[in-house]
Design a protein around this motif. Structure first.
Motif, PDB file in Angstrom:
ATOM      1  N   GLU A 216       2.453  -5.654  -4.420  1.00 25.31           N
ATOM      2  CA  GLU A 216       1.263  -4.925  -4.009  1.00 25.31           C
ATOM      3  C   GLU A 216       0.244  -4.890  -5.151  1.00 25.31           C
ATOM      4  O   GLU A 216       0.618  -4.812  -6.314  1.00 25.31           O
ATOM      5  CB  GLU A 216       1.706  -3.498  -3.657  1.00 25.31           C
ATOM      6  CG  GLU A 216       0.767  -2.737  -2.801  1.00 25.31           C
ATOM      7  CD  GLU A 216       1.418  -1.449  -2.325  1.00 25.31           C
ATOM      8  OE1 GLU A 216       1.772  -1.396  -1.143  1.00 25.31           O
ATOM      9  OE2 GLU A 216       1.556  -0.533  -3.149  1.00 25.31           O
ATOM     10  N   ARG A 217      -1.027  -4.951  -4.794  1.00 24.63           N
ATOM     11  CA  ARG A 217      -2.105  -4.897  -5.776  1.00 24.63           C
ATOM     12  C   ARG A 217      -3.065  -3.769  -5.424  1.00 24.63           C
ATOM     13  O   ARG A 217      -3.329  -3.525  -4.246  1.00 24.63           O
ATOM     14  CB  ARG A 217      -2.916  -6.182  -5.752  1.00 24.63           C
ATOM     15  CG  ARG A 217      -2.190  -7.375  -6.202  1.00 24.63           C
ATOM     16  CD  ARG A 217      -3.161  -8.518  -6.224  1.00 24.63           C
ATOM     17  NE  ARG A 217      -2.480  -9.742  -6.584  1.00 24.63           N
ATOM     18  CZ  ARG A 217      -3.033 -10.919  -6.529  1.00 24.63           C
ATOM     19  NH1 ARG A 217      -4.275 -11.043  -6.142  1.00 24.63           N
ATOM     20  NH2 ARG A 217      -2.350 -11.985  -6.884  1.00 24.63           N
TER      21      ARG A 217
ATOM     22  N   ARG B  73      -1.352  -6.615  -0.132  1.00 26.57           N
ATOM     23  CA  ARG B  73      -0.246  -7.485  -0.504  1.00 26.57           C
ATOM     24  C   ARG B  73      -0.179  -8.631   0.489  1.00 26.57           C
ATOM     25  O   ARG B  73      -0.469  -8.460   1.677  1.00 26.57           O
ATOM     26  CB  ARG B  73       1.086  -6.745  -0.586  1.00 26.57           C
ATOM     27  CG  ARG B  73       1.597  -6.178   0.701  1.00 26.57           C
ATOM     28  CD  ARG B  73       2.917  -5.403   0.488  1.00 26.57           C
ATOM     29  NE  ARG B  73       3.224  -4.582   1.628  1.00 26.57           N
ATOM     30  CZ  ARG B  73       3.855  -4.986   2.720  1.00 26.57           C
ATOM     31  NH1 ARG B  73       4.276  -6.236   2.807  1.00 26.57           N
ATOM     32  NH2 ARG B  73       4.086  -4.164   3.723  1.00 26.57           N
TER      33      ARG B  73
END
Length: 137
Positions: free
Chosen positions: A13-14, A122
């Motif tokens: 995840e970002r 993500r």
């Protein structure tokens, strides 16, 4: 993961950076497409790859583009609160299921409208959009 080895491992995840112009969104779409190509092997995962938006106030939206360029959104029950915004941004009526079929030309407006509400993104290698109800674009 080695990007030259197209395995089924999904990247993490970002955090999301709010996009405020159509230029920003177009650049993000181009970057997203390139990154997705690094992770997806069409021979192993021909369908269901895309991106998952984690929303600031709860829930997730899975976005997938079809081979015809149309968009499928899977709006989780926890994200139903964002349905009016999706309908307004994409200029479509809300469907009766949690799967939203959208014309491909609505991508920029959709991402621009959702951008202030997104917390994370993500890449998703495989997501089954057909398990709930049938959909048509």
């Amino acid at each position: 993961m080695d990007t030259l080895d197209n395995t089924s491992a999904e990247p993490g995840e970002r955090p999301w950076i709010v996009l405020s112009t159509t230029y920003d969104v177009e650049a993000w779409i181009d970057n997203y497409n390139r990154e997705l190509q690094l992770y997806v092997d069409p021979k192993k995962q021909p369908n269901g790859h895309g991106i998952c938006f984690g929303l600031e106030h709860g829930g997730e939206i899975y976005l997938h583009t079809t081979q015809d360029g149309d968009i499928l959104l899977d709006v989780t029950p926890e994200a139903e609160w964002v349905a009016p915004l999706i309908a307004a941004a994409a200029q479509v009526a809300q469907p009766t299921s949690q799967i939203w079929p959208l014309p491909g030309d609505r991508m920029t407006q959709l991402v621009l409208g959702l951008s202030p509400l997104i917390a994370t993104t993500r890449i998703v290698i495989s997501h089954d959009y057909r398990i709930r109800k049938s959909w048509r674009v």
